[in-house]
Design an enzyme around this catalytic site. Structure first.
Site, short mmCIF file in Angstrom:
data_model
loop_
_atom_site.label_atom_id
_atom_site.label_comp_id
_atom_site.label_asym_id
_atom_site.label_seq_id
_atom_site.Cartn_x
_atom_site.Cartn_y
_atom_site.Cartn_z
N GLY A 14 0.81 -1.22 0.00
CA GLY A 14 0.00 0.00 0.00
C GLY A 14 0.83 1.26 0.00
N ALA A 15 2.03 1.20 -0.58
CA ALA A 15 2.96 2.34 -0.54
C ALA A 15 2.51 3.53 -1.36
CB ALA A 15 4.35 1.89 -1.00
N ARG B 112 -1.65 7.23 1.22
CA ARG B 112 -1.13 8.34 2.04
C ARG B 112 -0.23 7.84 3.16
NH1 ARG B 112 -4.78 13.37 4.27
NH2 ARG B 112 -3.12 14.49 5.35
N LEU B 113 -0.74 6.91 3.99
CA LEU B 113 0.06 6.39 5.09
C LEU B 113 1.20 5.53 4.55
CD1 LEU B 113 0.64 5.84 8.09
CD2 LEU B 113 -1.04 3.98 7.97
N GLY B 114 0.92 4.67 3.57
CA GLY B 114 1.94 3.78 3.04
C GLY B 114 3.13 4.51 2.45
N ARG C 51 0.85 -2.88 -8.10
CA ARG C 51 0.08 -3.58 -9.13
C ARG C 51 0.60 -3.26 -10.53
NH1 ARG C 51 -5.12 -5.40 -7.86
NH2 ARG C 51 -5.79 -5.00 -5.71
N LYS D 31 4.69 9.39 -6.94
CA LYS D 31 5.13 8.71 -5.72
C LYS D 31 6.06 7.53 -6.05
CE LYS D 31 1.19 9.79 -2.71
NZ LYS D 31 0.03 9.22 -1.99
N LYS E 205 -10.96 -7.42 12.16
CA LYS E 205 -9.57 -7.13 12.52
C LYS E 205 -9.11 -8.03 13.66
CE LYS E 205 -9.36 -2.33 10.96
NZ LYS E 205 -8.88 -0.98 11.27
N ARG F 181 -5.99 -10.88 13.92
CA ARG F 181 -5.03 -10.98 15.04
C ARG F 181 -4.92 -12.43 15.53
NH1 ARG F 181 -5.37 -6.15 19.50
NH2 ARG F 181 -4.68 -4.42 18.18
#
Length: 295
Positions: free
Chosen positions: A12-13, A16-18, A37, A49, A116, A120
């Site tokens: 997920g780079a 935004r966070l990635g 991808r 990016k 989620k 875990r």
């Protein structure tokens, strides 16, 4: 013998966070791989990016979460996997929110947190080393409109306060979350632990948020208090109206944070480790800092 930094795979780079995770991973000298991808994305922002990350040393790997073969090949090349996209070796799964084992709204959340928690349990049962990152809310969500459903900017005349207004929630800047996450990679103190981010300048009740905002705009706002029972009626009304997921989640998240206190009702020491104590050198963006950008 010279210590070798862990090899990191960011899934997920291009998000935004990635993107911040990949930048910090490279800055901390980790050999950094990014799962992509398309090696030639048509979206200009994604292309920019990818070009930047590749230029500063990231290694693109063609693949996706839906392509098991490519995913397995990518995982074989690294020591640490960080997933920053919603989805089902030291593994840092895509949580970056409220601790799913602590929420008290399971009957309302459309299995958002139970899924989620299930991931875990699978990680733990498989004996995969992990770190769970719980940062609660990103500042880009709810805070820009002071948790006022239907608004996209902070109120200037009147404000709705849910519950008694005294329950505290946590807001974190995504770039700060990324920095802490990368710091946790080779930190033995975070191995098989939940890392909580709860800096003092980022923990506020609705009453406190409104007071800060009033001070910044030099104006008192009319306050409308909505008790818990009335908020629950509004949430159920959305269900009856069949408001589609995830558009129906805003008031549920507000209820979880500002009424039930799911961000702050428990003591960190009994549940995991405190990122602000592990990394005291970090200067976190405070809620007040962020609200200054909205003036």
């Amino acid at each position: 013998m010279e210590e070798v930094e862990s090899r990191v795979l960011i899934i997920g780079a291009m998000g935004r966070l990635g993107y911040h995770l990949a930048k910090f991973s490279l800055e901390y000298c980790h050999p950094t791989f990014i799962l992509i991808r398309d090696s030639s994305p048509t979206d200009p922002e994604r292309a920019q990016k990818l070009h930047f990350l590749s230029t500063v040393g990231a290694i693109p790997l063609k693949g996706s979460l839906e392509d098991e073969k490519s995913l397995v090949e990518a995982v074989k090349q690294v020591d640490v996997i960080i997933c920053s996209i919603p989805s089902k070796q030291k593994f840092i799964p895509s949580e970056f929110g409220v601790d799913p084992d602590k929420v008290q709204i399971s009957v309302l959340d459309h299995q958002f947190y139970s899924r989620k928690a299930e991931i875990r349990r699978l990680i733990e049962a498989a004996g995969i080393p992990y770190t769970y990152i719980c940062c609660n809310f990103f500042m880009s969500y709810l805070l820009p409109w002071l948790a006022q459903p239907g608004l996209k900017t902070p109120p200037r005349d009147k404000v709705t306060i849910f519950g008694d207004g005294n329950t505290k929630a946590v807001f974190m800047k995504d770039v700060d979350v990324a920095a802490c996450t990368i710091s946790a990679i080779d930190d033995p103190r975070t191995l098989n632990k939940t890392l909580y981010l709860r800096p003092p300048g980022n923990v506020y009740s609705m009453n406190e948020l409104v007071a800060i905002w009033e001070n910044k705009i030099d104006k008192k706002l009319e306050k409308i208090y909505v008790p818990e029972e009335e908020l629950l009626k509004k949430i159920k009304a959305c269900e009856i109206a069949e408001t589609p997921y995830p558009d129906n989640m805003e008031m549920i998240f507000i209820y979880s944070a500002f009424v039930k206190g799911d961000h702050t009702y428990f003591d960190i020491k009994s549940s995991g480790v405190d990122g602000t104590q592990l990394y005291p050198h970090f200067k976190f963006t405070t809620v007040s800092d962020y609200l200054d950008t909205l003036l």
